[in-house]
Write a protein that holds these residues in place. Structure first.
Motif, PDB file in Angstrom:
ATOM      1  N   ASP A  24       0.993  -1.117   0.034  1.00 37.59           N
ATOM      2  CA  ASP A  24       0.132  -0.121   0.067  1.00 37.59           C
ATOM      3  C   ASP A  24       0.731   1.165  -0.218  1.00 37.59           C
ATOM      4  OD1 ASP A  24      -2.210  -1.662   0.263  1.00 37.59           O
ATOM      5  OD2 ASP A  24      -2.630  -1.066   2.106  1.00 37.59           O
ATOM      6  N   TRP A  25       1.929   1.111   0.697  1.00 35.91           N
ATOM      7  CA  TRP A  25       2.716   2.253   0.824  1.00 35.91           C
ATOM      8  C   TRP A  25       3.610   2.444  -0.560  1.00 35.91           C
ATOM      9  CZ3 TRP A  25       4.574   6.662   1.233  1.00 35.91           C
ATOM     10  CH2 TRP A  25       6.154   7.094   0.884  1.00 35.91           C
ATOM     11  N   LYS A  26       4.138   1.303  -1.104  1.00 38.26           N
ATOM     12  CA  LYS A  26       4.620   1.345  -2.464  1.00 38.26           C
ATOM     13  C   LYS A  26       3.636   2.069  -3.305  1.00 38.26           C
ATOM     14  CE  LYS A  26       8.006  -2.324  -1.601  1.00 38.26           C
ATOM     15  NZ  LYS A  26       8.512  -3.485  -1.872  1.00 38.26           N
ATOM     16  N   SER A  56       4.218   5.614  -5.541  1.00 35.74           N
ATOM     17  CA  SER A  56       4.527   5.520  -6.917  1.00 35.74           C
ATOM     18  C   SER A  56       3.221   6.435  -7.730  1.00 35.74           C
ATOM     19  CB  SER A  56       4.180   4.257  -7.573  1.00 35.74           C
ATOM     20  OG  SER A  56       5.370   3.323  -7.073  1.00 35.74           O
ATOM     21  N   ASN A  57       2.085   6.517  -6.946  1.00 34.26           N
ATOM     22  CA  ASN A  57       1.167   7.205  -7.506  1.00 34.26           C
ATOM     23  C   ASN A  57       0.941   8.791  -7.250  1.00 34.26           C
ATOM     24  OD1 ASN A  57       0.277   4.745  -8.768  1.00 34.26           O
ATOM     25  ND2 ASN A  57      -1.344   4.260  -7.251  1.00 34.26           N
ATOM     26  N   THR A  58       1.620   9.232  -6.353  1.00 39.58           N
ATOM     27  CA  THR A  58       1.542  10.632  -5.901  1.00 39.58           C
ATOM     28  C   THR A  58       2.343  11.393  -6.632  1.00 39.58           C
ATOM     29  OG1 THR A  58       1.252   9.830  -3.519  1.00 39.58           O
ATOM     30  CG2 THR A  58       1.885  12.191  -3.844  1.00 39.58           C
ATOM     31  N   LYS A  59       1.807  12.101  -7.701  1.00 34.06           N
ATOM     32  CA  LYS A  59       2.576  13.109  -8.372  1.00 34.06           C
ATOM     33  C   LYS A  59       2.929  14.514  -8.028  1.00 34.06           C
ATOM     34  CE  LYS A  59       2.781   9.581 -10.931  1.00 34.06           C
ATOM     35  NZ  LYS A  59       4.073   8.632 -11.173  1.00 34.06           N
ATOM     36  N   THR A  60       1.759  15.112  -7.167  1.00 32.27           N
ATOM     37  CA  THR A  60       1.908  16.402  -6.724  1.00 32.27           C
ATOM     38  C   THR A  60       1.545  16.458  -5.188  1.00 32.27           C
ATOM     39  OG1 THR A  60      -0.536  16.662  -7.139  1.00 32.27           O
ATOM     40  CG2 THR A  60       1.284  17.474  -8.746  1.00 32.27           C
ATOM     41  N   ASN A  61       2.013  17.719  -4.433  1.00 29.78           N
ATOM     42  CA  ASN A  61       1.858  17.886  -3.117  1.00 29.78           C
ATOM     43  C   ASN A  61       2.354  16.626  -2.396  1.00 29.78           C
ATOM     44  OD1 ASN A  61       0.254  20.311  -3.518  1.00 29.78           O
ATOM     45  ND2 ASN A  61      -1.551  18.891  -3.980  1.00 29.78           N
ATOM     46  N   PHE A  62       3.531  16.227  -2.696  1.00 26.82           N
ATOM     47  CA  PHE A  62       4.332  14.923  -2.138  1.00 26.82           C
ATOM     48  C   PHE A  62       4.260  15.050  -0.681  1.00 26.82           C
ATOM     49  CE2 PHE A  62       7.193  11.573  -1.484  1.00 26.82           C
ATOM     50  CZ  PHE A  62       7.113  10.947  -2.441  1.00 26.82           C
ATOM     51  N   ARG A  63       4.542  16.268  -0.006  1.00 29.10           N
ATOM     52  CA  ARG A  63       4.703  16.232   1.422  1.00 29.10           C
ATOM     53  C   ARG A  63       3.434  16.046   2.138  1.00 29.10           C
ATOM     54  NH1 ARG A  63       8.877  17.566   5.384  1.00 29.10           N
ATOM     55  NH2 ARG A  63      10.798  17.469   4.278  1.00 29.10           N
ATOM     56  N   GLU A  64       2.349  16.631   1.409  1.00 27.75           N
ATOM     57  CA  GLU A  64       1.006  16.484   2.161  1.00 27.75           C
ATOM     58  C   GLU A  64       0.356  15.084   1.977  1.00 27.75           C
ATOM     59  OE1 GLU A  64       2.153  18.830   0.158  1.00 27.75           O
ATOM     60  OE2 GLU A  64       2.304  20.529   1.315  1.00 27.75           O
ATOM     61  N   VAL A  65       0.621  14.476   0.750  1.00 29.77           N
ATOM     62  CA  VAL A  65       0.006  13.239   0.643  1.00 29.77           C
ATOM     63  C   VAL A  65       1.062  12.021   0.677  1.00 29.77           C
ATOM     64  CG1 VAL A  65      -0.961  11.874  -1.509  1.00 29.77           C
ATOM     65  CG2 VAL A  65      -1.452  14.347  -1.380  1.00 29.77           C
ATOM     66  N   ALA A  66       1.977  11.895   0.127  1.00 25.35           N
ATOM     67  CA  ALA A  66       2.749  10.657   0.200  1.00 25.35           C
ATOM     68  C   ALA A  66       3.468  10.684   1.687  1.00 25.35           C
ATOM     69  CB  ALA A  66       3.799  10.619  -0.905  1.00 25.35           C
ATOM     70  N   ILE A  67       4.202  11.678   2.002  1.00 29.65           N
ATOM     71  CA  ILE A  67       5.039  11.742   3.301  1.00 29.65           C
ATOM     72  C   ILE A  67       3.839  11.465   4.623  1.00 29.65           C
ATOM     73  CG2 ILE A  67       6.366  12.948   4.760  1.00 29.65           C
ATOM     74  CD1 ILE A  67       7.856  12.219   2.355  1.00 29.65           C
ATOM     75  N   LYS A  68       3.058  12.333   4.670  1.00 27.04           N
ATOM     76  CA  LYS A  68       1.799  12.207   5.424  1.00 27.04           C
ATOM     77  C   LYS A  68       1.211  10.660   5.583  1.00 27.04           C
ATOM     78  CE  LYS A  68      -2.543  13.921   7.345  1.00 27.04           C
ATOM     79  NZ  LYS A  68      -3.058  12.538   7.609  1.00 27.04           N
ATOM     80  N   ASP A  77       1.360   7.982   8.520  1.00 21.03           N
ATOM     81  CA  ASP A  77       0.113   7.139   8.927  1.00 21.03           C
ATOM     82  C   ASP A  77       0.052   5.692   8.917  1.00 21.03           C
ATOM     83  OD1 ASP A  77      -0.994   9.785   9.508  1.00 21.03           O
ATOM     84  OD2 ASP A  77      -2.219  10.110   7.500  1.00 21.03           O
ATOM     85  N   MET A  78       0.867   5.073   7.868  1.00 27.33           N
ATOM     86  CA  MET A  78       0.864   3.665   7.759  1.00 27.33           C
ATOM     87  C   MET A  78       1.974   3.413   8.649  1.00 27.33           C
ATOM     88  SD  MET A  78       0.733   3.311   3.785  1.00 27.33           S
ATOM     89  CE  MET A  78      -0.434   4.007   2.798  1.00 27.33           C
ATOM     90  N   TYR A  79       3.151   3.872   8.869  1.00 22.44           N
ATOM     91  CA  TYR A  79       4.133   3.258   9.443  1.00 22.44           C
ATOM     92  C   TYR A  79       3.917   2.453  10.943  1.00 22.44           C
ATOM     93  CZ  TYR A  79       9.010   2.718  11.141  1.00 22.44           C
ATOM     94  OH  TYR A  79      10.130   2.436  11.756  1.00 22.44           O
ATOM     95  N   ASP A  80       4.210   1.244  10.975  1.00 18.26           N
ATOM     96  CA  ASP A  80       4.410   0.707  12.263  1.00 18.26           C
ATOM     97  C   ASP A  80       5.606   0.379  12.698  1.00 18.26           C
ATOM     98  OD1 ASP A  80       3.739  -1.378  14.476  1.00 18.26           O
ATOM     99  OD2 ASP A  80       3.687  -2.774  12.970  1.00 18.26           O
ATOM    100  N   PRO A  81       6.109   1.217  13.831  1.00 17.04           N
ATOM    101  CA  PRO A  81       7.390   1.085  14.476  1.00 17.04           C
ATOM    102  C   PRO A  81       7.607  -0.252  15.062  1.00 17.04           C
ATOM    103  CG  PRO A  81       5.899   2.495  15.844  1.00 17.04           C
ATOM    104  CD  PRO A  81       5.239   2.140  14.800  1.00 17.04           C
ATOM    105  N   GLU A  82       6.564  -0.820  15.346  1.00 15.19           N
ATOM    106  CA  GLU A  82       6.813  -2.634  16.140  1.00 15.19           C
ATOM    107  C   GLU A  82       7.128  -3.265  14.836  1.00 15.19           C
ATOM    108  OE1 GLU A  82       3.595  -3.299  18.339  1.00 15.19           O
ATOM    109  OE2 GLU A  82       4.184  -1.494  19.771  1.00 15.19           O
ATOM    110  N   GLY A  83       6.669  -3.156  13.707  1.00 11.90           N
ATOM    111  CA  GLY A  83       6.602  -4.208  12.778  1.00 11.90           C
ATOM    112  C   GLY A  83       7.813  -3.928  11.769  1.00 11.90           C
ATOM    113  N   TYR A  84       8.259  -2.501  11.683  1.00 10.03           N
ATOM    114  CA  TYR A  84       9.144  -2.257  10.710  1.00 10.03           C
ATOM    115  C   TYR A  84      10.423  -1.168  11.398  1.00 10.03           C
ATOM    116  CZ  TYR A  84       6.404  -3.882   6.900  1.00 10.03           C
ATOM    117  OH  TYR A  84       5.946  -4.607   5.899  1.00 10.03           O
ATOM    118  N   SER A  85      11.438  -1.209  10.718  1.00  9.47           N
ATOM    119  CA  SER A  85      12.332  -0.230  11.471  1.00  9.47           C
ATOM    120  C   SER A  85      13.038   0.477  10.031  1.00  9.47           C
ATOM    121  CB  SER A  85      13.625  -1.171  11.919  1.00  9.47           C
ATOM    122  OG  SER A  85      14.048  -1.962  11.246  1.00  9.47           O
TER     123      SER A  85
END
Length: 420
Positions: free
Chosen positions: A276-278, A282-294, A298-306
């Motif tokens: 879902d993150w990938k 890939s699909n975010t073309k504009t407003n990268f900070r507001e859409v992709a970075i945010k 929102d998706m990031y799981d600090p217990e399951g990923y590093s």
């Protein structure tokens, strides 16, 4: 007497003397009916080389062993031979590259190749160290060849002959195109040299390895079966039944076992779905900070990923832009085994050389996966540091690397690559 070379017809170390002879107009005759393991064990051969190693050159003054020494003897059989250099500095540079070919190229190819062929114990850490050392040597050679057609001067010298023979073993046995593509000047040099008429006469048509030799199997050799007395006729039927039962049991034992699961698949489920993150990235073309970075946070799981920063250890070697970018591209190709469990950004930074290579990686789990460390030899070429998300500066650095922010840390981006 003519010079007689004792070695097998496919021995790359013997090729050095034979090619030197072609360039020098010296006659070298291969001994007839040489059989490795037999001919080199005879008392006559041991008198020439007490270690029983090949090649050995038989001369009117006595025998000479060690392939580079033999090549030197052959080349110097011609007075004022240009392949030996015409000035003191040429001579010094030829000797320099001959030593480099032996100690940095040949030695590390052998450490990588021979255990895979069964000549020695195969140890993954030792292989990784050999590959890393070989890549560093090829990188240095690549840099020199970026502005030189030959190693010394403007024509073939003894240094080129010996270097080509040593590279020949690697190119033909274990250095596949995906490996050598990081070193385009070495590739150009090698294929130029092996197609020189005098060299091609000895080496023939050279083909590059398409795959690595397989790692030797650790399965123990089957024990010889005991010979049993022939069964009596009246017991034949019973024996046949027992034999069939034994075969069925053996077949059951030898049935392929299920492939063990990757340890990362056994971790507790994570709320973060990597695909879902990938897809969002890939699909975010504009407003990268507001859409992709945010969306990432929102998706990031600090217990399951590093998250991990990486910095290339040898940035001082990154003096040619496209070579540096190819180096990073090769690294990402070899990371393909982790595609299901990782996302990465690699940046090549700087307007002028030497260029810096830095990266950001998202891995499943709390540590860098061991199978990645074991299988991808590039890993040890980087310094790795786990991201501390309690540090606002480090978190912002993550944002900038995902976004390909420019300038990055005060410098322009030469290239940015994504692994997804």
């Amino acid at each position: 007497m003519a010079l007689v070379l004792h070695a097998g017809k496919t021995n790359k170390n013997a090729f050095k003397a034979l090619i030197a002879a072609e360039y020098s107009g010296v006659q070298v005759k291969m001994v007839e009916n040489f059989e490795m393991g037999v001919s080199n064990k005879t008392p006559e051969f041991i008198k020439m080389n007490p270690l029983g190693k090949v090649p050995v050159l038989e001369t009117p003054e006595g025998p000479v062993f060690e392939s580079n020494a033999i090549a030197h003897y052959v080349a110097r059989s011609k007075v004022n031979n240009p392949i030996c250099g015409s000035t003191l500095i040429d001579y010094g540079h030829i000797e320099q590259w001959i030593d480099f070919a032996a100690m940095e190229i040949d030695a590390n190819i052998a450490k990588w190749l021979y255990p895979r062929l069964g000549y020695g114990v195969y140890l993954p850490p030792a292989e990784e160290a050999a590959i890393a050392a070989l890549k560093r040597a090829l990188g240095a050679l690549n840099t020199h060849l970026a502005s030189n057609t030959f190693l010394v001067g403007h024509f073939v010298t003894l240094a080129d002959i010996i270097m080509t023979c040593n590279l020949y073993l690697g190119f033909s046995q274990i250095m596949t195109k995906s490996f050598t593509s990081e070193f385009p000047h070495v590739e150009r040099y090698f294929w130029t040299l092996v197609n020189q008429p005098k060299i091609k006469k000895i080496l023939g048509e050279v083909k590059q390895a398409v795959s690595l030799p397989p790692v030797p199997s650790k399965k123990p050799a089957a024990q010889p079966k005991e010979t049993k007395p022939k069964a009596e006729p009246k017991k034949e039927a019973k024996k046949e039944v027992e034999k069939l039962a034994a075969k069925a049991e053996a077949a059951e034992e030898e049935a392929p076992k299920p492939k063990p699961k990757n340890p990362l698949d056994l971790l507790p489920p994570s709320k973060m779905v990597l695909d879902d993150w990938k897809r969002l990235y890939s699909n975010t073309k504009t407003n990268f900070r507001e859409v992709a970075i945010k969306g990432f946070w929102d998706m990031y799981d600090p217990e399951g990923y590093s998250l991990w920063f990486c910095d290339y250890k040898y940035n001082e070697e990154n003096t040619v832009s496209f070579v540096t970018m190819n180096k990073v591209g090769g690294f990402l190709q070899r990371m393909d085994l982790a595609r299901k469990y990782a996302f990465g950004k690699m940046l090549v930074i700087g307007a002028n050389p030497p260029f810096k290579v830095k990266g950001l990686w998202l891995f499943r789990g709390q540590e860098i996966p061991q199978f990645v460390i074991d299988e991808c030899y590039d890993m040890e070429l980087y310094e790795w540091k786990k991201v501390d998300l309690s540090d606002a500066a480090q978190k912002e650095r993550v944002n900038q690397m995902i976004e390909d922010c420019e300038p990055f840390e005060g410098e322009p981006l030469l290239d940015a690559k994504c692994f997804k």
